[in-house]
Structures are given as C-alpha cells and as structure tokens.
Design a protein around this motif. Structure first.
Motif, PDB file in Angstrom:
ATOM      1  N   UNK A  27      18.825   1.960 -37.047  1.00 19.45           N
ATOM      2  CA  UNK A  27      18.591   3.367 -37.385  1.00 19.45           C
ATOM      3  C   UNK A  27      17.167   3.696 -36.966  1.00 19.45           C
ATOM      4  N   UNK A  28      16.866   4.982 -36.977  1.00 21.93           N
ATOM      5  CA  UNK A  28      15.503   5.372 -36.685  1.00 21.93           C
ATOM      6  C   UNK A  28      14.583   4.883 -37.794  1.00 21.93           C
ATOM      7  N   UNK A  29      13.402   4.349 -37.427  1.00 21.57           N
ATOM      8  CA  UNK A  29      12.510   3.820 -38.470  1.00 21.57           C
ATOM      9  C   UNK A  29      12.175   4.807 -39.572  1.00 21.57           C
ATOM     10  N   UNK A  30      12.099   6.108 -39.229  1.00 19.70           N
ATOM     11  CA  UNK A  30      11.775   7.082 -40.265  1.00 19.70           C
ATOM     12  C   UNK A  30      12.944   7.374 -41.199  1.00 19.70           C
ATOM     13  N   UNK A  31      14.107   6.794 -40.906  1.00 21.51           N
ATOM     14  CA  UNK A  31      15.279   6.985 -41.771  1.00 21.51           C
ATOM     15  C   UNK A  31      15.447   5.851 -42.777  1.00 21.51           C
ATOM     16  N   UNK A  32      14.600   4.806 -42.669  1.00 19.73           N
ATOM     17  CA  UNK A  32      14.753   3.650 -43.558  1.00 19.73           C
ATOM     18  C   UNK A  32      14.542   4.054 -45.013  1.00 19.73           C
ATOM     19  N   UNK A  33      13.601   4.949 -45.247  1.00 17.40           N
ATOM     20  CA  UNK A  33      13.341   5.379 -46.630  1.00 17.40           C
ATOM     21  C   UNK A  33      14.539   6.085 -47.249  1.00 17.40           C
ATOM     22  N   UNK A  34      15.353   6.736 -46.420  1.00 21.73           N
ATOM     23  CA  UNK A  34      16.554   7.375 -46.951  1.00 21.73           C
ATOM     24  C   UNK A  34      17.539   6.342 -47.482  1.00 21.73           C
ATOM     25  N   UNK A  35      17.570   5.165 -46.847  1.00 17.01           N
ATOM     26  CA  UNK A  35      18.474   4.098 -47.310  1.00 17.01           C
ATOM     27  C   UNK A  35      17.949   3.480 -48.591  1.00 17.01           C
ATOM     28  N   UNK A  36      16.652   3.261 -48.652  1.00 19.21           N
ATOM     29  CA  UNK A  36      16.067   2.605 -49.827  1.00 19.21           C
ATOM     30  C   UNK A  36      16.072   3.536 -51.028  1.00 19.21           C
ATOM     31  N   UNK A  37      15.633   4.761 -50.820  1.00 15.58           N
ATOM     32  CA  UNK A  37      15.564   5.701 -51.926  1.00 15.58           C
ATOM     33  C   UNK A  37      14.340   5.481 -52.789  1.00 15.58           C
ATOM     34  N   UNK A  38      14.158   6.343 -53.748  1.00 17.80           N
ATOM     35  CA  UNK A  38      13.019   6.244 -54.649  1.00 17.80           C
ATOM     36  C   UNK A  38      13.155   5.012 -55.543  1.00 17.80           C
TER      37      UNK A  38
ATOM     38  N   UNK B 148      15.942  -1.944 -38.404  1.00 16.59           N
ATOM     39  CA  UNK B 148      17.071  -2.876 -38.449  1.00 16.59           C
ATOM     40  C   UNK B 148      17.636  -2.938 -39.860  1.00 16.59           C
ATOM     41  N   UNK B 149      18.944  -2.822 -39.977  1.00 18.13           N
ATOM     42  CA  UNK B 149      19.632  -2.887 -41.266  1.00 18.13           C
ATOM     43  C   UNK B 149      20.678  -3.986 -41.191  1.00 18.13           C
ATOM     44  N   UNK B 150      20.590  -4.958 -42.103  1.00 19.92           N
ATOM     45  CA  UNK B 150      21.554  -6.057 -42.168  1.00 19.92           C
ATOM     46  C   UNK B 150      22.366  -5.926 -43.447  1.00 19.92           C
ATOM     47  N   UNK B 151      23.678  -5.929 -43.285  1.00 17.22           N
ATOM     48  CA  UNK B 151      24.589  -5.828 -44.421  1.00 17.22           C
ATOM     49  C   UNK B 151      25.330  -7.150 -44.548  1.00 17.22           C
ATOM     50  N   UNK B 152      25.230  -7.785 -45.698  1.00 13.45           N
ATOM     51  CA  UNK B 152      25.912  -9.050 -45.959  1.00 13.45           C
ATOM     52  C   UNK B 152      27.012  -8.803 -46.977  1.00 13.45           C
ATOM     53  N   UNK B 153      28.237  -9.163 -46.608  1.00 12.92           N
ATOM     54  CA  UNK B 153      29.386  -8.893 -47.480  1.00 12.92           C
ATOM     55  C   UNK B 153      30.351 -10.067 -47.434  1.00 12.92           C
ATOM     56  N   UNK B 154      31.227 -10.128 -48.426  1.00 14.17           N
ATOM     57  CA  UNK B 154      32.223 -11.194 -48.505  1.00 14.17           C
ATOM     58  C   UNK B 154      33.567 -10.785 -47.914  1.00 14.17           C
TER      59      UNK B 154
ATOM     60  N   UNK C  37      27.054  -8.088 -50.765  1.00 16.79           N
ATOM     61  CA  UNK C  37      26.113  -9.042 -51.350  1.00 16.79           C
ATOM     62  C   UNK C  37      24.678  -8.542 -51.274  1.00 16.79           C
ATOM     63  N   UNK C  38      24.290  -8.016 -50.138  1.00 13.45           N
ATOM     64  CA  UNK C  38      22.903  -7.592 -49.969  1.00 13.45           C
ATOM     65  C   UNK C  38      22.798  -6.642 -48.786  1.00 13.45           C
ATOM     66  N   UNK C  39      21.762  -5.839 -48.811  1.00 18.20           N
ATOM     67  CA  UNK C  39      21.412  -4.959 -47.695  1.00 18.20           C
ATOM     68  C   UNK C  39      19.920  -5.150 -47.448  1.00 18.20           C
ATOM     69  N   UNK C  40      19.594  -5.545 -46.236  1.00 20.36           N
ATOM     70  CA  UNK C  40      18.201  -5.801 -45.870  1.00 20.36           C
ATOM     71  C   UNK C  40      17.766  -4.788 -44.833  1.00 20.36           C
ATOM     72  N   UNK C  41      16.610  -4.175 -45.047  1.00 21.05           N
ATOM     73  CA  UNK C  41      16.083  -3.191 -44.110  1.00 21.05           C
ATOM     74  C   UNK C  41      14.758  -3.678 -43.550  1.00 21.05           C
ATOM     75  N   UNK C  42      14.519  -3.389 -42.283  1.00 20.52           N
ATOM     76  CA  UNK C  42      13.271  -3.743 -41.630  1.00 20.52           C
ATOM     77  C   UNK C  42      12.492  -2.515 -41.228  1.00 20.52           C
ATOM     78  N   UNK C  43      11.209  -2.693 -41.043  1.00 18.85           N
ATOM     79  CA  UNK C  43      10.364  -1.562 -40.669  1.00 18.85           C
ATOM     80  C   UNK C  43      10.717  -1.017 -39.290  1.00 18.85           C
TER      81      UNK C  43
END
Length: 891
Positions: free
Chosen positions: A687-698, A722-728, A713-719
């Motif tokens: 995603x666009x780097x300026x959109x990462x805050x929208x995923x994280x939220x307040x 990059x967004x990594x989604x880990x699921x079962x 299981x987890x969602x990891x965001x990078x500056x």
C-alpha cells in the motif's frame, strides 16, 4: 609455627636477583619444596598430597616482578605499542589498568576499546586431560551509550553472540598450552567503548593472545607461541583485513582467523559459495597480517614480559608410558578394532580399569623380573616402628629378631590420575598407528571413505517439515517450523537498532545420544557454536523474503552421535524453495605420520568419527556443494597447520560433499517440497506508505479490530507500505485482505460502488461508506431523480445503495451520486428537456438552487405534498429564467 609456602613471599623481602631459593634460620629446617617419592614408588598414590604442597606461583615469577615495581618508586609504568592492521593501526597498552591481575591489556581500534585480563590460581588443580581454561567475553551496552530495554538493567547471562566470541578466543589458545600445566586460568574480556564502526570480536582474540600466551608475554603462563586474530572480508574482489561494519555489509566473505607467525590455529566463518581456491587466498592474506601483528607484539613483551612458570609443568614419569604399553599389550589393539562405538568404549573402559589396578594398586613388575606372587603395599613399605633391618642374615649378639630384605623384584606404584592420562595417550597412539600403517580405521574404512548414509522425510505428521538423517552411528532429527514476523528471533546488541532474524537454527546434543547420563538445562557453548555453524551453512540457499515471507525455525536434535552430520532435507520437506541443496562434512588429520610408520606426509581423513576427532590433530567442518563453500570451522590440537595441508583438506572435503549430496538425492520418502496444510498462510500486499496509519488506527484500534473480526493470527505493517497477513485458513485471509484493500484504496472519479451503507443523514444529504473507514457525501439532489425536501423522506441510516464517485475536491473529500445510477422516472419531462437544450439538464444540478428551495420549504412549514409542489414550481421557474437569460446572452 611456619607460614604456608604460598604466603612466604608476603612475609619476607624479595630475594636478590641472583638467588633462586629463600633461606631461613629455623630450629628444624623444613625439607625443600619439591615432589618427593621413595625410589620403589616412583610417583606414589599419595602424589596428590605432594601436589598440594607445590610452591605457589607467587613465590617465583610474580615475586621478582613485584620487587621491581616497588624498587622503581615511580608508580606503575605504562607500556604501549601501535600495531599496523590493514589500512589503520591498533593501540595496545598495558601496565596502567588491572595491575593485580597476572596480565591485562587495553586494545583500541578507532573509538572501540576492549579490556582483557588474565589470572591464574595460586595452586594447581589435580592433573587431567583437559586444560582448566575459562573464557568470558561481554559487550556492555554502556559502551555504546545504551542500557537494557528490559526489566533487568544489569548485564547477566551471556548472549549467543558473546558465547561465539568466547569460543573464538578459547579454541586457538588451548592447543598451544604445554602438557602438565594445571593452574586454573581465567580470561576476561569486556568491551568498554564501541563506535559502531570497528568490531571488537577480532580485537578480543589478539588481546587474549598478548596477555596470556607468549614465551615472554605479559603473564606467567609457560607458552611459547604468540597468537593474534584478524577478520578478513572480500569486497569488490579485494581482501580487506579487519573491515569496518559498513564494509562488511558488502562483503562476500566473513572469515575469523587466529594463528601464529608461522601456522594457522583456527578459522571460522561463512561465505556465499566461494571456491576452495578463493578461500585459501583469504587465509593466506590473513596469515600475512597475523605475522605482522606477532612481530609487533614481540617489541611490547621485551619491555614488560614476565618469567614463565616452567617449573610448574608436571608430567607423568616417562617410564609409565612403557609400562602402560606392556600391561595393555594386544588387548588394546584388539579393543581398537571393534567397529561399533559402544562395545569399543566398554572394552577400552574395562582395559583401563585393569591397567589402573595393576599400576596404582598391585604395583608394576618388569617382565625381566621374577614371576613370584604379587606383594601388597604393606610388604613393600618399611614398618615405621621397626628400629633396624637385618641385611643378608647378619645377626648382632643378643639379637633374636631377624628380618631379611625381600629378594622379590621391586614393584613400582603410580598415581591413578597419571595412569589415566598415559592410557589415553597410548590409546591415541595405537589408533593413529593403525590408520597410518594398516590404512584402516576403527570401523574398517579407508582414510577417504565415508560412512553409509540413509535419510527419510515426513516422519512427523503435524510438523511443518521433518527429516531424519543417518550417517554411520550419527543421527540427526531436524524439524522445521514456519511462522510470521512475531516468531522472529530478536537480537539485543551494541547497535541502537531493533534487529531480528527471520531464520535461525537451534542445535541440541542430549547426553542420551552418546549413551550417557548428564545434565539437561540451558544450551551449552558447544551447542550454540554448532547451531550457528549449521545456520550459516544454510543461510545462502534460502529464498529472499519477498518470495518467501516466512520466519523459519530449524531444530536439530542429535539422537545418535559418533561424528558430525549436516543436511538440508527438512527445509525441502517444509516447502521452503531453497536455491539448491548443501551438505557438510568433517575432516580429520594425522600430521606426523613418520612417527607411526608413514612417509612423513600428513594424512587427511574424511568423515571422521568421535574417536578420530579426539585422537587426531584437526577437526575441519566445512559445508557447501560442488560449486563452493558456505560455512567452515577448524579446530586443531597441534601447534598450527600450514596452507598446503589446509588446501589438501579442502579439496578432499569437496569430493566428500559431492558424495553426500548424491546420497541425499536418494532420500526415501523424499521431501514433499510443498507447504504443509498445518503451516500458516502469509499474504504480502503493498500500500502507499501514507496509508499505513489508516490500517493501524488510533492506538492500534483499527488493526486490532481487523484481527478480531477476521480471526487472522497477525497483521504486520512496515514503514515502506508492506503489509503481511498471517492466517490459519484461506477464508480469514481473504476477508482481511478485502478490509485492508478497502481501507487503503485510492478512489477514482467515475468508479461505481455497490451495496454501500448509509452511515448518517444530514439536512443536506447522506454520508455513505464506500469502503471501511472511507465515507463520501451524497447530496440530497443526488439521492433521487425526483426532488426531495429531506433525505429522510426516502432513506434512513443503515440502508444500502449503489453510488458513483463524481468528484474529489482539493481536501480529498468525496462527492457521490445515487441519481446517476438510477433510470429516469418521468420520460415526458425528459423529452421536453431534450428539446429545450442542454441548459435545462444542467439547471437542476446546481446546488444553490436546491438549497434555496429547501430553505424556503422549511420557513413555510407547509404540508409535505403542498411544500413539494411549491418547491418544484419555484425551482422550475428559476431554472427557466436562468435558461432564458443564458440563451439571450448567447444571442
């Protein structure tokens, strides 16, 4: 009352330089302090007590040094020397810090400062086959202006990296120690300052070598070798000595090397499939640098070196070697020919007990002597109560008690510890002679032959990947676990950054693998070192994180041990797309073959067993494939090997690796090479780097709600976006992908959004959610094809409608239209509008006319039907007037 020998130097002034012993005027002169034994006992079983009375090291070497310091009267002298290393110099200082230690040095490289001290115990330990040396290395976070981020602020247990440096210091020093020196020695190294540029680990090896081991070095340890260590990097096809941390980021090689001015003692490192020829060139470049360092060290120790404790060396009697060979005889040869490890070990243990009983309890009688029945110790030792012994039957007058001296040959008794040491050396000598003369090893193989190999994958159904690799009597069970970023290994080091490893290997060596009972607890230094070697060997074949975004954990448990074993089958079984397989092999050496009937040339052994490792002169572990080397580690038990010997070992190891790889290809069942159904699913999206805050939220509110709602299981965001989604499972993964895609989407004018929910209604329109967290305004004029006084007339909160994006203003606000997607409900008015021109189509779309009509309707507060009619009439009139005005203007 006499003072103990260890305290004499504290009670009396230092002796003159030309005297060697202290003289006292005592009523009853004490006997000289030396190892005493009666002639028939040689070294009696009571020799341990004699060793405890050995003179303290403070009474010899340290006394003269202390006297010289006091006599000077000018305070502690500071000695320093600058040593050229690579393209810069390192500064070595001694004499001003840690003066009560046996020796201490400060080594400075740039603004990196390392302190190293060496201390010896006052009295020697009991003899053993293992030199009592302990090494401790610590990188204090204060050296980089940091403190621990955890609850405990004080440094405690050694980190894995520090343990590896301890091994780098220990391994080159140990083989240079003389046999028979049993004073416990401790080396302590601390990093006091770190500039983030110059690594302290290679400095630690050199500092320990300067402080401890030289025939005129700073401490009293009786060693005759100068030891230094360097790091070699390969940057732009050029070898660099002690490269900086920035240079190492672009290096193809990381080689740690220690040696003397003429030989190699230790190498360890990893590379990216370098050829054996290139690796030898790197070792040669390192040896040149080490030679220059050793020459500079000689200048330093000429000024401040201490006398060596040569008199403290305590070796078994030379004749004991011959006696052990006579007693063991052919039984030792037959025991060494047993192929299986456990039966051979039991046979050697039983034979050792027999030899100990004869030489330390019954007494040894030479084969040339009488074959009379053995005497006990009481028959040999004189009775202290007897006043006289009659020799040859002579009788004094009045004497009635006659005891002639025994005609039986004298029996020699030796201490149990000495017998054990000599028996081990004799066993090693016999094993080496069998290999050199007979060309056969204990298991019947030739020096170049490898043990039989068997491998199988998929043993553990619930594990993500597993493999059982068996080579001879050595067996390893490897298990691979895949996971997300939260499974990564975090590293706390001197650099003020958060570092983590997405691939790590953990090695376990339980005592059951060698059929013994032992301690189970924290991993030993050996386990940490072997695990790191295997990890470095596999690192170059792993796919990049972009292609395989998993954290990989490998557990290697040794279930049987009689040598080394390496492989990569478990990674393949877990579905890791490795570049190509690699294998490892351990090489041995018999350096002086002429002593055992050979021609004098070194004999290299391939795929050594545990006994050959213990009795041989080298243990070289090397991993890679037929194209090159990925990791290597060499330990030796002699005072260095030369480059030609190392070259022969490397080339012979390449043939062995090729054979192992061919056998691994026959694995049955073969590795699955596909992800296990029990492994987690990981999806990477950008995603666009300026959109990462929208995923994280307040405060992380949004990302936590996504995890709870979807069950991932987890969602990891990078500056970097990059967004990594880990699921079962795939369903939760797809659901979270949709939510994140909607949150971070970039809307475009003209796009249509279906089934969107009305979140709120205002007097001027409705706010519609086109994606989670993204809302736009659908003006009241765009809600319907007919006129609406209020939005609530036709819609309510929660209704779902289809909208079209018709405008994005400068603030990024979205303007939506529902009317643009609806069919026209009044065909007649539509035909009239077409005849009147395009101005009539545009008139109803003007917001100011709609707002005016709405305000008038609210002021009148009429009924819904009459209000709607009046508003429509006024709007149409205003629109018509506006249209006529525009047409007249055109005319």
């Amino acid at each position: 009352m006499l003072a103990r020998p260890a305290a004499l130097h504290l009670l009396l002034p230092a002796p003159p330089p030309h005297h060697h012993h202290l003289a006292f005027a005592l009523p009853h002169p004490a006997p000289p302090l030396r190892y005493a034994a009666s002639p028939p006992l040689s070294r009696a079983a009571c020799s341990r007590r004699a060793r405890r009375r050995a003179p303290s090291r403070h009474g010899c070497a340290r006394a003269s040094a202390a006297a010289a310091a006091v006599g000077s009267g000018s305070g502690p002298a500071k000695f320093s020397v600058r040593i050229p290393v690579g393209d810069r110099e390192i500064l070595v200082e001694t004499g001003h810090i840690g003066r009560q230690a046996s020796a201490s040095v400060m080594v400075t490289d740039g603004e990196t400062i390392l302190y190293c001290s060496v201390c010896l115990s006052d009295t020697p330990n009991d003899p053993s086959d293992f030199f009592p040396l302990s090494v401790h290395y610590q990188e204090r976070l204060s050296a980089a202006g940091r403190t621990s981020g955890g609850f405990f602020k004080r440094e405690g247990k050694a980190k894995d990296h520090e343990v590896l440096v301890c091994r780098l210091i220990d391994r080159p020093l140990r083989p240079t120690m003389p046999k028979g020196f049993y004073y416990e020695t401790q080396i302590l190294s601390w990093v006091f300052s770190y500039d983030g540029i110059h690594s302290p680990d290679c400095l630690a090896i050199t500092a320990a070598g300067i402080a401890s081991f030289h025939h005129r070095a700073l401490s009293e340890i009786p060693n005759k070798q100068t030891i230094a260590g360097v790091r070699i990097g390969l940057i732009n096809d050029q070898f660099v000595i002690n490269p900086t941390t920035e240079q190492m980021e672009n290096s193809e090689l990381d080689l740690m090397m220690a040696g003397t001015d003429s030989a190699i003692l230790m190498i360890e490192g990893y590379c990216d499939f370098l050829t054996e020829e290139k690796l030898l060139q790197a070792v040669e470049a390192g040896q040149v640098a080490i030679r220059e360092i050793c020459k500079a060290i000689d200048i330093l120790v000429q000024n401040c070196g201490k006398k060596k404790m040569v008199d403290a060396i305590n070796l078994p009697p030379p004749e004991l070697y011959r006696h052990v060979e006579d007693v063991s005889g052919d039984e030792l040869v037959n025991a060494l020919q047993i192929k299986e490890k456990i039966p051979r070990r039991k046979a050697l243990s039983a034979l050792e007990e027999k030899v100990i009983m004869i030489l330390s309890e019954q007494g040894y009688v030479s084969k040339e002597g009488s074959s009379a029945p053995p005497e006990t110790l009481a028959d040999i030792v004189e009775d202290e109560d007897e006043d006289e012994i009659i020799v040859d039957g002579e009788v004094d007058e009045g004497d009635v008690h006659i005891k002639p001296v025994s005609r039986k040959p004298p029996r020699q008794l030796f201490s149990e510890v000495d017998v054990k040491l000599v028996f081990k050396e004799v066993s090693s000598k016999y094993l080496r002679r069998r290999i050199v003369e007979g060309g056969k090893r204990s298991d019947g193989r030739t020096p170049w032959e490898l043990r039989p190999i068997n491998s199988q994958c998929g043993l553990l159904p619930r594990a993500h990947g597993s493999a059982l690799f068996t080579r001879g009597e050595t067996q390893s069970l490897a298990v691979v676990t895949l996971g997300g970023y939260q499974m990564a290994q975090r590293i706390d080091n001197l650099v003020d950054t958060e570092e983590s490893k997405s691939f790590y290997l953990q090695y376990s060596f339980p005592p059951s693998c060698v059929g013994e009972v032992g301690r189970i607890g924290a991993p030993s230094r050996r386990e940490i070192g072997h695990g790191m070697l295997a990890e470095r060997a596999l690192q170059p074949i792993l796919p990049p994180e972009e292609d395989f975004p998993y954290t990989i954990r490998v557990e290697s448990t040794i279930t049987e041990s009689n040598g080394s074993s390496r492989g990569c089958l478990a990674l393949q079984d877990a579905g890791v797309p490795i570049k190509f397989p690699v294998a490892g092999i351990a090489m041995g050496l018999v350096l002086d073959t002429q002593e055992f009937g050979g021609d004098g040339s070194p004999l290299i052994l391939s795929d050594i067993t545990g006994a050959e490792d213990a009795s041989g002169d080298m243990d070289l572990k090397i991993a890679g494939n037929e194209s090159g080397v990925t990791a290597f580690q060499m330990d030796i038990k002699v005072v260095g090997i030369t480059l030609p010997v190392m070259e022969q070992a490397l080339l012979q190891a390449r043939d062995g690796r090729q054979h192992i790889l061919n056998e691994m290809s026959k694995c049955s069942p073969p590795p699955s090479k596909a992800l296990s159904r029990y492994a987690p699913l990981i999806h990477v999206m950008k995603v666009k780097p300026n959109k990462v805050n929208l995923i994280i939220g307040s405060g992380g509110k949004t990302i936590k709600s996504i995890i709870e709602e979807t069950g991932v299981d987890a969602i990891d965001t990078g500056d970097d976006g990059t967004v990594k989604i880990t699921a079962r499972d795939i369903s939760s993964l797809e659901k979270s992908k949709t939510i994140i895609a909607n949150l971070t989407m970039v809307p475009k004018v003209g796009e249509i959004y279906r089934d969107c929910e009305i979140k709120s209604i205002a007097p001027y329109g409705a706010f519609v959610e086109i994606a989670p967290g993204r809302e736009g305004l659908c003006h009241i004029s765009e809600l319907s094809t007919s006129w609406l006084a209020k939005a609530e007339d036709a819609f309510k909160v929660g209704d779902r409608i289809d909208v079209k994006l018709i405008e994005i203003n400068d603030k990024g606000q979205l303007r939506l239209s529902c009317r643009a997607l609806l069919p026209d409900a009044n065909p007649e008015s539509d035909s009239k509008q077409k005849t009147s021109g395009s101005t009539k189509e545009k008139a109803p779309q003007k917001d100011d006319l709609i707002k005016m009509a709405t305000r008038r309707t609210r002021r009148k507060k009429q009924s819904e039907s009459s209000g709607a009619e009046n508003a429509t009439t006024k709007t149409l009139e205003t629109s018509a007037a506006a249209s006529q005005g525009s047409e007249s203007a055109k005319k």
